[in-house]
Design an enzyme around this catalytic site. Structure first.
Site, PDB file in Angstrom:
ATOM      1  N   SER A 250       0.848  -1.196   0.000  1.00  0.00           N
ATOM      2  CA  SER A 250       0.000   0.000   0.000  1.00  0.00           C
ATOM      3  C   SER A 250       0.881   1.243   0.000  1.00  0.00           C
ATOM      4  O   SER A 250       1.601   1.496   0.974  1.00  0.00           O
ATOM      5  CB  SER A 250      -0.895   0.021   1.239  1.00  0.00           C
ATOM      6  OG  SER A 250      -1.503   1.292   1.358  1.00  0.00           O
TER       7      SER A 250
ATOM      8  N   HIS B  56      -0.972  -1.221  -4.286  1.00  0.00           N
ATOM      9  CA  HIS B  56      -2.291  -0.867  -3.755  1.00  0.00           C
ATOM     10  C   HIS B  56      -2.298   0.624  -3.458  1.00  0.00           C
ATOM     11  O   HIS B  56      -1.393   1.136  -2.777  1.00  0.00           O
ATOM     12  CB  HIS B  56      -2.554  -1.670  -2.466  1.00  0.00           C
ATOM     13  CG  HIS B  56      -3.918  -1.487  -1.886  1.00  0.00           C
ATOM     14  ND1 HIS B  56      -5.028  -2.199  -2.311  1.00  0.00           N
ATOM     15  CD2 HIS B  56      -4.360  -0.672  -0.894  1.00  0.00           C
ATOM     16  CE1 HIS B  56      -6.083  -1.829  -1.591  1.00  0.00           C
ATOM     17  NE2 HIS B  56      -5.699  -0.922  -0.730  1.00  0.00           N
TER      18      HIS B  56
ATOM     19  N   ASP C 255      -4.387   3.601  -1.777  1.00  0.00           N
ATOM     20  CA  ASP C 255      -5.500   3.958  -0.894  1.00  0.00           C
ATOM     21  C   ASP C 255      -5.902   5.406  -1.122  1.00  0.00           C
ATOM     22  O   ASP C 255      -5.173   6.314  -0.754  1.00  0.00           O
ATOM     23  CB  ASP C 255      -5.086   3.751   0.570  1.00  0.00           C
ATOM     24  CG  ASP C 255      -5.088   2.285   0.934  1.00  0.00           C
ATOM     25  OD1 ASP C 255      -4.072   1.793   1.444  1.00  0.00           O
ATOM     26  OD2 ASP C 255      -6.100   1.619   0.673  1.00  0.00           O
TER      27      ASP C 255
ATOM     28  N   MET D 253      -8.299   8.441  -0.324  1.00  0.00           N
ATOM     29  CA  MET D 253      -9.127   8.859   0.806  1.00  0.00           C
ATOM     30  C   MET D 253      -9.603  10.300   0.622  1.00  0.00           C
ATOM     31  O   MET D 253      -8.814  11.174   0.251  1.00  0.00           O
ATOM     32  CB  MET D 253      -8.319   8.759   2.100  1.00  0.00           C
ATOM     33  CG  MET D 253      -7.802   7.357   2.364  1.00  0.00           C
ATOM     34  SD  MET D 253      -6.815   7.332   3.879  1.00  0.00           S
ATOM     35  CE  MET D 253      -6.339   5.602   3.881  1.00  0.00           C
TER      36      MET D 253
ATOM     37  N   HIS E 281      -8.008   1.568  -4.425  1.00  0.00           N
ATOM     38  CA  HIS E 281      -9.027   1.363  -3.382  1.00  0.00           C
ATOM     39  C   HIS E 281      -9.655   2.705  -3.060  1.00  0.00           C
ATOM     40  O   HIS E 281      -9.028   3.556  -2.429  1.00  0.00           O
ATOM     41  CB  HIS E 281      -8.313   0.761  -2.162  1.00  0.00           C
ATOM     42  CG  HIS E 281      -9.160   0.598  -0.945  1.00  0.00           C
ATOM     43  ND1 HIS E 281      -8.609   0.339   0.291  1.00  0.00           N
ATOM     44  CD2 HIS E 281     -10.507   0.632  -0.751  1.00  0.00           C
ATOM     45  CE1 HIS E 281      -9.577   0.228   1.193  1.00  0.00           C
ATOM     46  NE2 HIS E 281     -10.738   0.410   0.570  1.00  0.00           N
TER      47      HIS E 281
ATOM     48  N   MET F  39     -11.733   4.977  -1.075  1.00  0.00           N
ATOM     49  CA  MET F  39     -12.432   5.233   0.183  1.00  0.00           C
ATOM     50  C   MET F  39     -13.069   6.616   0.049  1.00  0.00           C
ATOM     51  O   MET F  39     -12.616   7.617   0.632  1.00  0.00           O
ATOM     52  CB  MET F  39     -11.460   5.149   1.362  1.00  0.00           C
ATOM     53  CG  MET F  39     -11.077   3.718   1.680  1.00  0.00           C
ATOM     54  SD  MET F  39      -9.660   3.533   2.770  1.00  0.00           S
ATOM     55  CE  MET F  39      -8.343   3.550   1.569  1.00  0.00           C
TER      56      MET F  39
ATOM     57  N   MET G 283     -11.710  -5.238   4.761  1.00  0.00           N
ATOM     58  CA  MET G 283     -10.956  -4.328   5.629  1.00  0.00           C
ATOM     59  C   MET G 283     -10.784  -4.997   6.977  1.00  0.00           C
ATOM     60  O   MET G 283     -11.766  -5.320   7.651  1.00  0.00           O
ATOM     61  CB  MET G 283     -11.684  -3.005   5.780  1.00  0.00           C
ATOM     62  CG  MET G 283     -11.694  -2.118   4.545  1.00  0.00           C
ATOM     63  SD  MET G 283     -10.080  -1.843   3.823  1.00  0.00           S
ATOM     64  CE  MET G 283      -9.253  -1.010   5.176  1.00  0.00           C
TER      65      MET G 283
ATOM     66  N   ASP H 187      -6.933  -6.109   3.888  1.00  0.00           N
ATOM     67  CA  ASP H 187      -6.273  -4.802   3.936  1.00  0.00           C
ATOM     68  C   ASP H 187      -6.306  -4.227   5.341  1.00  0.00           C
ATOM     69  O   ASP H 187      -7.363  -3.858   5.837  1.00  0.00           O
ATOM     70  CB  ASP H 187      -7.015  -3.867   2.963  1.00  0.00           C
ATOM     71  CG  ASP H 187      -6.419  -2.484   2.878  1.00  0.00           C
ATOM     72  OD1 ASP H 187      -6.857  -1.719   2.002  1.00  0.00           O
ATOM     73  OD2 ASP H 187      -5.530  -2.155   3.691  1.00  0.00           O
TER      74      ASP H 187
HETATM   75  C1  DX5 Z   1      -6.452   1.866   5.855  1.00  0.00           C
HETATM   76  C2  DX5 Z   1      -5.425   1.549   4.808  1.00  0.00           C
HETATM   77  C3  DX5 Z   1      -4.377   0.638   5.394  1.00  0.00           C
HETATM   78  C4  DX5 Z   1      -3.268   0.317   4.440  1.00  0.00           C
HETATM   79  C5  DX5 Z   1      -2.473  -0.839   4.972  1.00  0.00           C
HETATM   80  O1  DX5 Z   1      -7.478   2.588   5.285  1.00  0.00           O
HETATM   81  O2  DX5 Z   1      -6.059   0.929   3.704  1.00  0.00           O
HETATM   82  O3  DX5 Z   1      -5.027  -0.557   5.777  1.00  0.00           O
HETATM   83  O4  DX5 Z   1      -3.750   0.000   3.215  1.00  0.00           O
HETATM   84  O5  DX5 Z   1      -1.803  -0.342   6.065  1.00  0.00           O
HETATM   85  P1  DX5 Z   1      -0.953  -1.255   7.050  1.00  0.00           P
HETATM   86  O6  DX5 Z   1      -0.475  -2.458   6.272  1.00  0.00           O
HETATM   87  O7  DX5 Z   1       0.168  -0.357   7.467  1.00  0.00           O
HETATM   88  O8  DX5 Z   1      -1.887  -1.624   8.130  1.00  0.00           O
HETATM   89 ZN    ZN Z   2      -6.668  -0.180   0.924  1.00  0.00          ZN
END
Ligand code: DX5
Ligand code: ZN
Length: 212
Positions: free
Chosen positions: A7, A32, A34, A36, A66, A68, A137, A171
């Site tokens: 990620s 990956h 993320d 947000m 991903h 969010m 998640m 994740d």
């Molecule tokens: C939360 C993120 C995290 C990330 C992974 O919204 O999506 O879960 O991808 O983070 P680690 O592997 O550091 O928990």
């Molecule tokens: Zn993610």
């Protein structure tokens, strides 16, 4: 073989190319991203420009995006055009999820749906026919570096019992020492942020995760 998706949220924001490059040099072929919006989750990360920069720099790398986002419809086309290989929405988001997932597939991308820890698998079942991936998640979304919530892992068995045959990704809080548990619970993909980007020897780290 299990897919490992680092990620990029966990890369140093001033040294993304350096940090991502180290993992690609160690054999990673999937990233990956993320995304947000500061509304669906209490954090803001990066947008289509980051996806496009990574796509331009690494055209052969699969970009697992991903979203969010509370209103994914507003930016879906931008992420498709930016070079995403896969786009995962949240079942808790607003909009016509089926239509959005069909738009992703019609653009030639793989489509996914993600559920937060408190969201039941039932919310995903109506969409299994238009899904290539379900993202479980295992932490409350918004931040990396949290502890994996093991009670979320049983959702993968529920999805297989419901007949889903696509990819199952986990994740949040996935590390070398729990990767085996996550894999045995049914994951075909591990999203790893902190663990991947802080590994002193990425090649050894990836080998250990694959053997877990
Ligand atoms: C939360 C993120 C995290 C990330 C992974 O919204 O999506 O879960 O991808 O983070 P680690 O592997 O550091 O928990
Ligand atoms: Zn993610």
């Amino acid at each position: 073989m299990i897919e490992i998706a680092p990620s990029v949220l966990a890369a140093h924001p001033l040294y993304v190319a350096r940090d991502v490059g180290r993992l690609l040099d160690a054999g990673i072929t999937l990233l990956h991203l993320d995304i947000m919006d500061g509304h669906f989750v209490p954090n803001i990360s990066f947008g289509p420009a980051m996806v496009n920069a990574l796509h331009q720099q690494y055209p052969d790398i699969c970009l697992d995006v991903h979203l969010m986002l509370s209103r994914p419809a507003s930016l879906l086309d931008a992420f498709i055009k930016a070079g995403a290989s896969e786009i995962t929405l949240h079942s808790e988001a607003e909009g016509d999820l089926r239509a959005l997932l069909q738009t992703v597939r019609a653009a030639g991308l793989r489509a996914g749906l993600s559920i937060k820890p408190a969201t039941a698998v039932d919310t995903v079942l109506p969409y299994l026919d238009v899904l290539d991936l379900v993202l479980i998640m295992s932490v409350e979304p918004g931040f990396g570096g949290q502890k994996l919530m093991a009670d979320t892992l049983s959702k993968m068995g529920q999805l297989r019992q419901a007949g889903f045959q696509g990819a199952l990704s986990v994740d949040g809080g996935v590390k070398q020492d729990n990767a085996g548990i996550v894999k045995r619970a049914g994951a075909t993909r591990l999203v790893m942020g902190t663990a991947a980007f802080t590994a002193p020897d990425p090649r050894a780290f990836l080998a250990a995760v694959r053997q877990a």
